[in-house]
Design a protein around this motif. Structure first.
Motif, PDB file in Angstrom:
ATOM      1  N   ARG A   1      -3.646   3.063 -13.316  1.00  0.00           N
ATOM      2  CA  ARG A   1      -4.821   3.925 -13.178  1.00  0.00           C
ATOM      3  C   ARG A   1      -6.042   3.109 -12.752  1.00  0.00           C
ATOM      4  O   ARG A   1      -6.838   3.544 -11.908  1.00  0.00           O
ATOM      5  N   LEU A   2      -6.192   1.905 -13.306  1.00  0.00           N
ATOM      6  CA  LEU A   2      -7.300   1.042 -12.898  1.00  0.00           C
ATOM      7  C   LEU A   2      -7.156   0.626 -11.434  1.00  0.00           C
ATOM      8  O   LEU A   2      -8.137   0.559 -10.693  1.00  0.00           O
ATOM      9  N   ARG A   3      -5.932   0.334 -11.012  1.00  0.00           N
ATOM     10  CA  ARG A   3      -5.696   0.000  -9.604  1.00  0.00           C
ATOM     11  C   ARG A   3      -6.031   1.175  -8.698  1.00  0.00           C
ATOM     12  O   ARG A   3      -6.665   1.025  -7.656  1.00  0.00           O
ATOM     13  N   ARG A   4      -5.655   2.362  -9.136  1.00  0.00           N
ATOM     14  CA  ARG A   4      -5.850   3.559  -8.312  1.00  0.00           C
ATOM     15  C   ARG A   4      -7.330   3.909  -8.168  1.00  0.00           C
ATOM     16  O   ARG A   4      -7.777   4.315  -7.092  1.00  0.00           O
TER      17      ARG A   4
ATOM     18  N   PRO B   1       0.812  -1.227   0.000  1.00  0.00           N
ATOM     19  CA  PRO B   1       0.000   0.000   0.000  1.00  0.00           C
ATOM     20  C   PRO B   1       0.843   1.274   0.000  1.00  0.00           C
ATOM     21  O   PRO B   1       0.486   2.255  -0.663  1.00  0.00           O
ATOM     22  N   VAL B   2       1.953   1.259   0.727  1.00  0.00           N
ATOM     23  CA  VAL B   2       2.823   2.438   0.736  1.00  0.00           C
ATOM     24  C   VAL B   2       3.482   2.606  -0.633  1.00  0.00           C
ATOM     25  O   VAL B   2       3.601   3.722  -1.150  1.00  0.00           O
ATOM     26  N   ARG B   3       3.905   1.497  -1.228  1.00  0.00           N
ATOM     27  CA  ARG B   3       4.510   1.589  -2.569  1.00  0.00           C
ATOM     28  C   ARG B   3       3.515   2.158  -3.573  1.00  0.00           C
ATOM     29  O   ARG B   3       3.881   2.982  -4.418  1.00  0.00           O
ATOM     30  N   TRP B   4       2.262   1.708  -3.500  1.00  0.00           N
ATOM     31  CA  TRP B   4       1.259   2.249  -4.415  1.00  0.00           C
ATOM     32  C   TRP B   4       1.141   3.764  -4.251  1.00  0.00           C
ATOM     33  O   TRP B   4       1.055   4.505  -5.236  1.00  0.00           O
ATOM     34  N   ALA B   5       1.137   4.222  -3.007  1.00  0.00           N
ATOM     35  CA  ALA B   5       1.031   5.662  -2.761  1.00  0.00           C
ATOM     36  C   ALA B   5       2.250   6.407  -3.294  1.00  0.00           C
ATOM     37  O   ALA B   5       2.129   7.512  -3.847  1.00  0.00           O
TER      38      ALA B   5
ATOM     39  N   ASP C   1      18.850   9.064  -8.464  1.00  0.00           N
ATOM     40  CA  ASP C   1      19.287  10.122  -7.556  1.00  0.00           C
ATOM     41  C   ASP C   1      18.888   9.815  -6.117  1.00  0.00           C
ATOM     42  O   ASP C   1      19.507  10.322  -5.182  1.00  0.00           O
ATOM     43  N   ALA C   2      17.821   9.019  -5.964  1.00  0.00           N
ATOM     44  CA  ALA C   2      17.285   8.763  -4.626  1.00  0.00           C
ATOM     45  C   ALA C   2      16.834   7.319  -4.512  1.00  0.00           C
ATOM     46  O   ALA C   2      16.308   6.737  -5.463  1.00  0.00           O
ATOM     47  N   LEU C   3      17.038   6.750  -3.333  1.00  0.00           N
ATOM     48  CA  LEU C   3      16.528   5.425  -2.992  1.00  0.00           C
ATOM     49  C   LEU C   3      15.357   5.613  -2.035  1.00  0.00           C
ATOM     50  O   LEU C   3      15.499   6.256  -0.992  1.00  0.00           O
ATOM     51  N   VAL C   4      14.205   5.053  -2.398  1.00  0.00           N
ATOM     52  CA  VAL C   4      13.023   5.123  -1.543  1.00  0.00           C
ATOM     53  C   VAL C   4      12.591   3.699  -1.214  1.00  0.00           C
ATOM     54  O   VAL C   4      12.319   2.902  -2.117  1.00  0.00           O
ATOM     55  N   VAL C   5      12.553   3.384   0.075  1.00  0.00           N
ATOM     56  CA  VAL C   5      12.082   2.080   0.551  1.00  0.00           C
ATOM     57  C   VAL C   5      10.674   2.275   1.086  1.00  0.00           C
ATOM     58  O   VAL C   5      10.458   3.069   2.011  1.00  0.00           O
ATOM     59  N   ALA C   6       9.710   1.558   0.502  1.00  0.00           N
ATOM     60  CA  ALA C   6       8.307   1.697   0.884  1.00  0.00           C
ATOM     61  C   ALA C   6       7.937   0.615   1.887  1.00  0.00           C
ATOM     62  O   ALA C   6       8.049  -0.575   1.597  1.00  0.00           O
ATOM     63  N   GLY C   7       7.499   1.024   3.073  1.00  0.00           N
ATOM     64  CA  GLY C   7       7.122   0.079   4.113  1.00  0.00           C
ATOM     65  C   GLY C   7       8.172  -0.006   5.202  1.00  0.00           C
ATOM     66  O   GLY C   7       9.279   0.523   5.079  1.00  0.00           O
ATOM     67  N   ARG C   8       7.805  -0.692   6.269  1.00  0.00           N
ATOM     68  CA  ARG C   8       8.711  -0.845   7.412  1.00  0.00           C
ATOM     69  C   ARG C   8       9.759  -1.905   7.101  1.00  0.00           C
ATOM     70  O   ARG C   8       9.431  -3.051   6.802  1.00  0.00           O
ATOM     71  N   LEU C   9      11.021  -1.533   7.187  1.00  0.00           N
ATOM     72  CA  LEU C   9      12.113  -2.430   6.821  1.00  0.00           C
ATOM     73  C   LEU C   9      12.560  -3.236   8.036  1.00  0.00           C
ATOM     74  O   LEU C   9      12.995  -2.664   9.041  1.00  0.00           O
ATOM     75  N   PRO C  10      12.478  -4.577   7.984  1.00  0.00           N
ATOM     76  CA  PRO C  10      12.951  -5.386   9.113  1.00  0.00           C
ATOM     77  C   PRO C  10      14.461  -5.242   9.298  1.00  0.00           C
ATOM     78  O   PRO C  10      15.192  -4.931   8.354  1.00  0.00           O
ATOM     79  N   ASP C  11      14.912  -5.494  10.504  1.00  0.00           N
ATOM     80  CA  ASP C  11      16.339  -5.356  10.795  1.00  0.00           C
ATOM     81  C   ASP C  11      17.193  -6.259   9.920  1.00  0.00           C
ATOM     82  O   ASP C  11      18.301  -5.885   9.520  1.00  0.00           O
ATOM     83  N   ASP C  12      16.684  -7.461   9.604  1.00  0.00           N
ATOM     84  CA  ASP C  12      17.510  -8.395   8.840  1.00  0.00           C
ATOM     85  C   ASP C  12      17.575  -8.055   7.352  1.00  0.00           C
ATOM     86  O   ASP C  12      18.258  -8.745   6.594  1.00  0.00           O
TER      87      ASP C  12
END
Length: 304
Positions: free
Chosen positions: A220-223, A27-31, A51-62
């Motif tokens: 667009r259909l997903r959105r 869901p965060v990636r979709w947003a 230029d930028a790295l974006v990680v969507a969602g809570r990243l586990p420690d491992d």
């Protein structure tokens, strides 16, 4: 100095973003995808072009080392954002252009990364003769399906890749360009079934196949939550059938997407991913994984 500022603003006005999904971060990636499209920013398939790295969602420690490895592949100047909640999306993206212009921070980053930043992620035996340069395992021998000996390479996929189920980590044993065996090192946490997940799978698969127009239409259909009975949904399903017939998509991928987007069906049966991938061409693996993402059955998954 005035000209430098003008050029810097022009160069950073539309950052190129490498977006990856953490386990359960669909869901965060979709947003984030929707926000990137609204801004007219490009999403890059490779960290080396970003230029930028974006990680969507809570990243586990491992998985932090995996994220650090991706980060090490971005050229400078570079910016990193972890977006854990929907409410954080706009704020995280809005700060990217200004962050890319922080010259002092990027000078410090360049000093800290030193020479070969990737080397710290190589296995401990990468320099004792058991590994080839770059930490890539040498080929070993194994019996092929016809009884002849073939070179076998172990090819890792995941756990953090562009357009890849969050957290899924595979080890593929490859004979030439054919997948001989599949080991699941880590299972993903996906969004599950439903119209949004189905159209997301269509968008992801078409994007990997190079059909940017079809991928944008599926997004667009997903959105907007459109159904397959709409004119747009029916047209896109016709596109999937055509791509399956002419070989742009593997037949199994096209069939899975058509089943997932069929509102008259009772649901998509779970897919045994290792069984699906064995015997497939390596070039089809990511398309098959993307198409079956809403209903993966991973069998015996060994924890990494």
């Amino acid at each position: 100095m005035g000209l430098n500022r003008v050029l810097a603003r022009a160069a950073t006005a539309r950052p190129r973003v490498h977006l990856v999904e953490a386990p359960g971060g669909s869901p965060v990636r979709w947003a984030v995808e929707d926000a990137l499209e609204a801004r007219g920013w490009r999403r890059t398939p490779s960290p080396a072009a970003a230029d930028a790295l974006v990680v969507a969602g809570r990243l586990p420690d491992d998985l932090r080392d995996a994220a650090d490895l991706l980060w090490s592949q971005l050229p400078g100047p570079r910016v990193r954002r972890h977006v854990e909640a929907l409410a954080e999306v706009d704020g995280a993206l809005d700060t990217l252009p200004a962050a890319l212009r922080e010259r002092a921070a990027h000078r410090d980053d360049a000093r800290e990364r030193g020479g070969d930043e990737v080397s710290r992620f190589l296995p401990d035996d990468a320099e004792d003769g058991h590994m080839s340069p770059g930490g890539v395992p040498l080929a070993e021998g194994a019996e092929d399906r016809d009884g002849l000996e073939m070179d076998v390479l172990v090819h890792p996929l995941g756990p953090l890749l562009d357009r890849w189920p969050g957290g899924l980590e595979l080890r593929l044993a490859i004979h030439g360009d054919v997948v001989a065996d599949v080991a699941v090192q880590r299972a993903p946490v996906t969004a599950g079934a439903g119209p949004a997940a189905a159209w997301d799978a269509v968008s992801t698969t078409l994007a990997l196949a190079g059909d940017r127009r079809g991928a944008a239409e599926a997004s667009r259909l997903r959105r907007h939550g459109s159904s397959t009975t709409s004119a747009d949904g029916a047209r896109l399903r016709h596109r999937l059938r055509r791509w399956g017939r002419v070989g742009i998509l593997p037949p199994a991928a096209a069939g899975a997407l058509l089943a997932a987007t069929d509102t008259s069906s009772t649901g998509v049966p779970p897919t045994d991913l290792p069984a699906l991938l064995r015997g497939q061409d390596l070039s089809d693996v990511r398309l098959l994984v993307a198409a079956h993402a809403p209903a993966l059955l991973l069998g015996e998954a060994a924890r990494a």
